[in-house]
Design a protein around this motif. Structure first.
Motif, PDB file in Angstrom:
ATOM      1  N   GLY A   4       0.823  -1.202   0.000  1.00 40.52           N
ATOM      2  CA  GLY A   4       0.000   0.000   0.000  1.00 40.52           C
ATOM      3  C   GLY A   4       0.851   1.243   0.000  1.00 40.52           C
ATOM      4  N   ASP A   9      -5.885  -5.173   1.306  1.00 42.02           N
ATOM      5  CA  ASP A   9      -7.335  -5.028   1.457  1.00 42.02           C
ATOM      6  C   ASP A   9      -7.777  -4.909   2.918  1.00 42.02           C
ATOM      7  N   LYS A  24      -6.990   0.084   7.750  1.00 43.02           N
ATOM      8  CA  LYS A  24      -5.816   0.878   8.107  1.00 43.02           C
ATOM      9  C   LYS A  24      -6.194   1.868   9.218  1.00 43.02           C
ATOM     10  N   LYS A  66      -9.486   0.237   2.847  1.00 45.53           N
ATOM     11  CA  LYS A  66      -8.544   0.420   1.751  1.00 45.53           C
ATOM     12  C   LYS A  66      -9.059   1.514   0.813  1.00 45.53           C
ATOM     13  N   THR A 100      -1.757  -1.515   9.891  1.00 47.52           N
ATOM     14  CA  THR A 100      -2.227  -2.108   8.640  1.00 47.52           C
ATOM     15  C   THR A 100      -2.687  -3.509   8.978  1.00 47.52           C
TER      16      THR A 100
END
Length: 298
Positions: free
Chosen positions: A35, A61, A64, A174, A203
């Motif tokens: 990411g 996916d 966060k 995401k 994450t």
């Protein structure tokens, strides 16, 4: 060497810079990030090494968590502090905390965002930031994202040169642009705004406390213990349901076999494990009801 390197990305590095540096330090080309983080952003950037590169799309996916500072009083073309000021409106008094909390509540849940021009989203095969650097503005597709938590973490005691800043913590899906969120929060409060700073603290199931700096990674490499820093694949797949199987089934999974669907299976995508070992990611077969098929085999 296979596993997840929980890197604490420093400011001044792109995500790709981090991958390149890690490849050199660990002496392996098979590394992928999970990411993009802008150069001015620091925080959790899991790097998948070896076989773990197979789980990159699943780890990307995940939910966060970010800590950002919103500054009211002026907006920039990049929506963060590194950009050129495009709108200014000095504040005579700071907004009340009740007003701020009401606005944050309105941005909790499913919201629609328009990606900023300075982003890697592609339009007609070209990244938006490439258009922006050419001085062009193009129509951008909106997207729905989900913010499960959003609240104030800190706030300035007084105005500073006609600006006012406050910290927020966002738990989100995401694809959420925190820069855009900060700008939209400002608009809802009646002021131009930008994101002053940003840190990613989580994450998925990988937290700030799990992470290592590049200096720590280099020290481990020098001591021939870099492999000890890697997290197991299961750490990056903990958000998926898991089915535990016996050794015989595990061996069939390792060979990518299509299997009978277990009873009471609700999830479409899940992991197959034997003990502590993640053998594969499977999903319900799209064309054969009653069966499951492999998506990734480790």
């Amino acid at each position: 060497m296979d596993g997840i390197l929980p890197l604490w990305k420093p400011k001044g590095f792109t995500s790709h810079d981090c991958v390149s540096k890690a490849r050199g330090m660990l002496k392996t080309k098979k590394i992928g990030h999970t990411g993009t983080l802008d150069p001015d952003v620091e925080g959790v950037l899991p790097l998948c090494v070896g076989k773990a590169t197979k789980i990159v799309p699943f780890l990307m996916d995940t939910t966060k968590v970010y800590e950002a500072v919103v500054t009211l009083g002026y907006a920039t073309d990049t929506e963060d502090a590194s950009g050129t000021t495009v709108e200014t409106s000095r504040l005579d008094q700071q907004p009340g905390m009740q007003d701020i909390n009401e606005v944050l509540a309105a941005f909790t849940g499913e919201i629609t965002q328009t990606p900023p021009m300075y982003s890697a989203v592609k339009v007609n095969g070209k990244k938006l930031y490439e258009y922006a650097r050419e001085g062009k503005t193009v129509e951008r597709p909106s997207r729905k994202v989900y913010i499960s938590e959003l609240h104030v973490t800190s706030y300035d005691a007084s105005l500073k040169d006609g600006t006012y800043s406050f910290g927020i913590r966002a738990v989100c899906s995401k694809g959420t642009y925190i820069r855009t969120l900060c700008v939209d929060i400002g608009k809802a409060l009646g002021f131009p705004a930008h994101m002053k700073s940003l840190i990613r603290t989580e994450t998925g199931d990988i937290h700030k406390e799990d992470c290592f700096t590049f200096d720590a990674v280099q020290e481990a490499v020098d001591q021939n213990r870099a492999a000890e820093l890697l997290l197991p694949l299961s750490k990056g797949l903990s958000h998926l349901p898991s089915i535990d199987v016996d050794e015989e089934t595990r061996d069939m999974v390792k060979h990518g076999r299509v299997l009978d669907e277990p009873d009471d299976l609700e999830a479409d995508t899940f992991t197959i494990q034997h003990g502590q070992e993640v053998a594969a990611v499977y999903q319900k077969h799209p064309t054969k009801p009653g069966y499951i098929k492999p998506v990734r085999v480790f």
